[in-house]
Scaffold this motif. Structure first.
Motif, PDB file in Angstrom:
ATOM      1  N   VAL A   1       0.840  -1.205   0.000  1.00 48.43           N
ATOM      2  CA  VAL A   1       0.000   0.000   0.000  1.00 48.43           C
ATOM      3  C   VAL A   1       0.871   1.250   0.000  1.00 48.43           C
ATOM      4  O   VAL A   1       0.651   2.180  -0.795  1.00 48.43           O
ATOM      5  CB  VAL A   1      -0.941   0.004   1.227  1.00 48.43           C
ATOM      6  N   ASP A   2       1.881   1.275   0.869  1.00 45.90           N
ATOM      7  CA  ASP A   2       2.749   2.453   0.974  1.00 45.90           C
ATOM      8  C   ASP A   2       3.549   2.675  -0.310  1.00 45.90           C
ATOM      9  O   ASP A   2       3.707   3.819  -0.760  1.00 45.90           O
ATOM     10  CB  ASP A   2       3.708   2.301   2.161  1.00 45.90           C
ATOM     11  N   PHE A   3       4.038   1.586  -0.891  1.00 45.24           N
ATOM     12  CA  PHE A   3       4.823   1.701  -2.122  1.00 45.24           C
ATOM     13  C   PHE A   3       3.970   2.274  -3.253  1.00 45.24           C
ATOM     14  O   PHE A   3       4.400   3.197  -3.966  1.00 45.24           O
ATOM     15  CB  PHE A   3       5.383   0.332  -2.523  1.00 45.24           C
ATOM     16  N   LEU A   4       2.769   1.747  -3.423  1.00 41.69           N
ATOM     17  CA  LEU A   4       1.911   2.205  -4.508  1.00 41.69           C
ATOM     18  C   LEU A   4       1.440   3.639  -4.287  1.00 41.69           C
ATOM     19  O   LEU A   4       1.324   4.416  -5.242  1.00 41.69           O
ATOM     20  CB  LEU A   4       0.727   1.258  -4.676  1.00 41.69           C
ATOM     21  N   LYS A   5       1.195   3.991  -3.034  1.00 43.70           N
ATOM     22  CA  LYS A   5       0.827   5.375  -2.736  1.00 43.70           C
ATOM     23  C   LYS A   5       1.961   6.324  -3.104  1.00 43.70           C
ATOM     24  O   LYS A   5       1.742   7.387  -3.706  1.00 43.70           O
ATOM     25  CB  LYS A   5       0.484   5.515  -1.260  1.00 43.70           C
ATOM     26  N   GLU A   6       3.189   5.923  -2.771  1.00 41.12           N
ATOM     27  CA  GLU A   6       4.364   6.732  -3.100  1.00 41.12           C
ATOM     28  C   GLU A   6       4.510   6.921  -4.602  1.00 41.12           C
ATOM     29  O   GLU A   6       4.942   7.974  -5.084  1.00 41.12           O
ATOM     30  CB  GLU A   6       5.617   6.058  -2.532  1.00 41.12           C
ATOM     31  N   LYS A   7       4.110   5.896  -5.374  1.00 45.26           N
ATOM     32  CA  LYS A   7       4.228   5.933  -6.838  1.00 45.26           C
ATOM     33  C   LYS A   7       2.947   6.450  -7.504  1.00 45.26           C
ATOM     34  O   LYS A   7       2.790   6.312  -8.723  1.00 45.26           O
ATOM     35  CB  LYS A   7       4.550   4.535  -7.370  1.00 45.26           C
ATOM     36  N   ASN A   8       2.038   7.021  -6.704  1.00 44.12           N
ATOM     37  CA  ASN A   8       0.769   7.531  -7.236  1.00 44.12           C
ATOM     38  C   ASN A   8       0.001   6.450  -7.990  1.00 44.12           C
ATOM     39  O   ASN A   8      -0.667   6.722  -8.996  1.00 44.12           O
ATOM     40  CB  ASN A   8       1.010   8.760  -8.126  1.00 44.12           C
ATOM     41  N   HIS A   9       0.128   5.195  -7.483  1.00 44.38           N
ATOM     42  CA  HIS A   9      -0.587   4.043  -8.048  1.00 44.38           C
ATOM     43  C   HIS A   9      -0.282   3.835  -9.533  1.00 44.38           C
ATOM     44  O   HIS A   9      -1.051   3.169 -10.230  1.00 44.38           O
ATOM     45  CB  HIS A   9      -2.087   4.162  -7.832  1.00 44.38           C
ATOM     46  N   PHE A  10       0.840   4.400  -9.994  1.00 45.17           N
ATOM     47  CA  PHE A  10       1.207   4.312 -11.419  1.00 45.17           C
ATOM     48  C   PHE A  10       0.057   4.765 -12.321  1.00 45.17           C
ATOM     49  O   PHE A  10      -0.169   4.225 -13.405  1.00 45.17           O
ATOM     50  CB  PHE A  10       1.665   2.894 -11.779  1.00 45.17           C
ATOM     51  N   ASP A  11      -0.682   5.767 -11.818  1.00 47.80           N
ATOM     52  CA  ASP A  11      -1.823   6.350 -12.541  1.00 47.80           C
ATOM     53  C   ASP A  11      -2.917   5.333 -12.847  1.00 47.80           C
ATOM     54  O   ASP A  11      -3.695   5.509 -13.787  1.00 47.80           O
ATOM     55  CB  ASP A  11      -1.351   7.028 -13.840  1.00 47.80           C
ATOM     56  N   ALA A  12      -2.967   4.285 -12.050  1.00 52.26           N
ATOM     57  CA  ALA A  12      -4.019   3.278 -12.195  1.00 52.26           C
ATOM     58  C   ALA A  12      -5.066   3.466 -11.102  1.00 52.26           C
ATOM     59  O   ALA A  12      -4.830   4.150 -10.095  1.00 52.26           O
ATOM     60  CB  ALA A  12      -3.419   1.877 -12.100  1.00 52.26           C
ATOM     61  N   HIS A  13      -6.231   2.852 -11.290  1.00 48.25           N
ATOM     62  CA  HIS A  13      -7.243   2.798 -10.237  1.00 48.25           C
ATOM     63  C   HIS A  13      -7.052   1.480  -9.507  1.00 48.25           C
ATOM     64  O   HIS A  13      -7.217   0.405 -10.088  1.00 48.25           O
ATOM     65  CB  HIS A  13      -8.653   2.879 -10.829  1.00 48.25           C
ATOM     66  N   ILE A  14      -6.672   1.564  -8.232  1.00 49.57           N
ATOM     67  CA  ILE A  14      -6.343   0.360  -7.469  1.00 49.57           C
ATOM     68  C   ILE A  14      -7.185   0.297  -6.210  1.00 49.57           C
ATOM     69  O   ILE A  14      -7.254   1.255  -5.437  1.00 49.57           O
ATOM     70  CB  ILE A  14      -4.839   0.315  -7.105  1.00 49.57           C
ATOM     71  N   GLU A  15      -7.839  -0.858  -6.011  1.00 45.54           N
ATOM     72  CA  GLU A  15      -8.577  -1.146  -4.783  1.00 45.54           C
ATOM     73  C   GLU A  15      -7.879  -2.299  -4.074  1.00 45.54           C
ATOM     74  O   GLU A  15      -7.347  -3.211  -4.718  1.00 45.54           O
ATOM     75  CB  GLU A  15     -10.023  -1.513  -5.098  1.00 45.54           C
ATOM     76  N   PHE A  16      -7.902  -2.267  -2.740  1.00 47.05           N
ATOM     77  CA  PHE A  16      -7.233  -3.298  -1.961  1.00 47.05           C
ATOM     78  C   PHE A  16      -8.254  -4.165  -1.232  1.00 47.05           C
ATOM     79  O   PHE A  16      -9.262  -3.676  -0.723  1.00 47.05           O
ATOM     80  CB  PHE A  16      -6.278  -2.665  -0.945  1.00 47.05           C
TER      81      PHE A  16
END
Length: 237
Positions: free
Chosen positions: A61-76
């Motif tokens: 979660v922290d990694f993807l948040k830092e990377k702005n989710h790679f401009d994807a829509h991501i649900e956990f």
């Protein structure tokens, strides 16, 4: 199309890395597996993801948040109380997936260059409930298919254990590639609850439903052991 990435597992074969990290954060040539597979699926136009989490999931979660989710829509899908394995994890994430006509599933520790567009087109042309990506590669566990590439069984080549939907008439033995395409109607067929493997449901359903195999010859590495990381680094720069 939406894709679910299975990233909850403990990755015990990748110890000692997974003693402190999720396996999806294992790096291949400096790039975490989760990042590689998001970019891989994005290259085929997929930008809507569900990622299940359990073992050190907050790091993902922290990694993807830092990377702005790679401009994807991501649900956990947070499996906080118990690791539910692939089948239980899919049911737990049902509310994030069951509005889709069909969706992809991919294991976080698989790296491949298989053509996802061809895979999805095959799934839809066959009007399949489930389609499994498979290839002729070394594996102790093989799925068995008839001449029409319909799933007819499973076998362990080391022990000789088999599960068959009929007499084994020279079925084609292929290894599962960790990628599925699933019609959302599949949720209506699942009989198990709690913690279970999705493959158990597939092997039950092959008795009454047509589950297809999509055979490919693409590069594929199951990054499940430290030595397979080295193999992956030879193929995926």
């Amino acid at each position: 199309m939406k894709a679910m990435i299975f990233a909850a597992g403990k990755g015990t074969r990748l110890r000692p890395f997974t003693d402190h990290h999720p396996k999806a954060m294992m790096e291949v040539n400096g790039i975490p597996l989760i990042e590689r597979n998001i970019h891989y699926l994005q290259s085929f136009g997929i930008n809507d993801f569900v990622i299940n989490l359990h073992h050190f999931g907050e790091q993902i979660v922290d990694f993807l948040k830092e990377k702005n989710h790679f401009d994807a829509h991501i649900e956990f899908s947070h499996e906080k109380d118990q690791l539910l394995e692939t089948g239980g994890g899919l049911i737990f994430a049902k509310k994030l997936l069951d509005q889709e006509e069909d969706f992809l599933i991919m294991n976080a520790d698989i790296l491949t260059d298989m053509n996802i567009t061809d895979f999805v087109n095959f799934h839809r042309e066959q009007n399949s409930l489930v389609t499994l990506a498979v290839s002729d590669r070394k594996s102790s566990r093989k799925l068995l298919f008839d001449n029409e590439m319909i799933l007819r069984g499973w076998m362990n080549t080391d022990t000789g254990e088999q599960r068959l939907a009929g007499f084994n008439n020279n079925y084609k033995k292929l290894a599962f590639s960790g990628i599925h395409c699933v019609d959302s109607q599949f949720f209506n067929h699942i009989t198990r609850t709690g913690k279970f493997s999705i493959m158990e449901e597939y092997l039950d359903l092959m008795m009454t439903e047509e589950i297809y195999g999509f055979e490919h010859s693409a590069k594929l590495v199951d990054v499940g052991r430290p030595k397979s990381v080295l193999e992956a680094e030879q193929h995926f720069k």
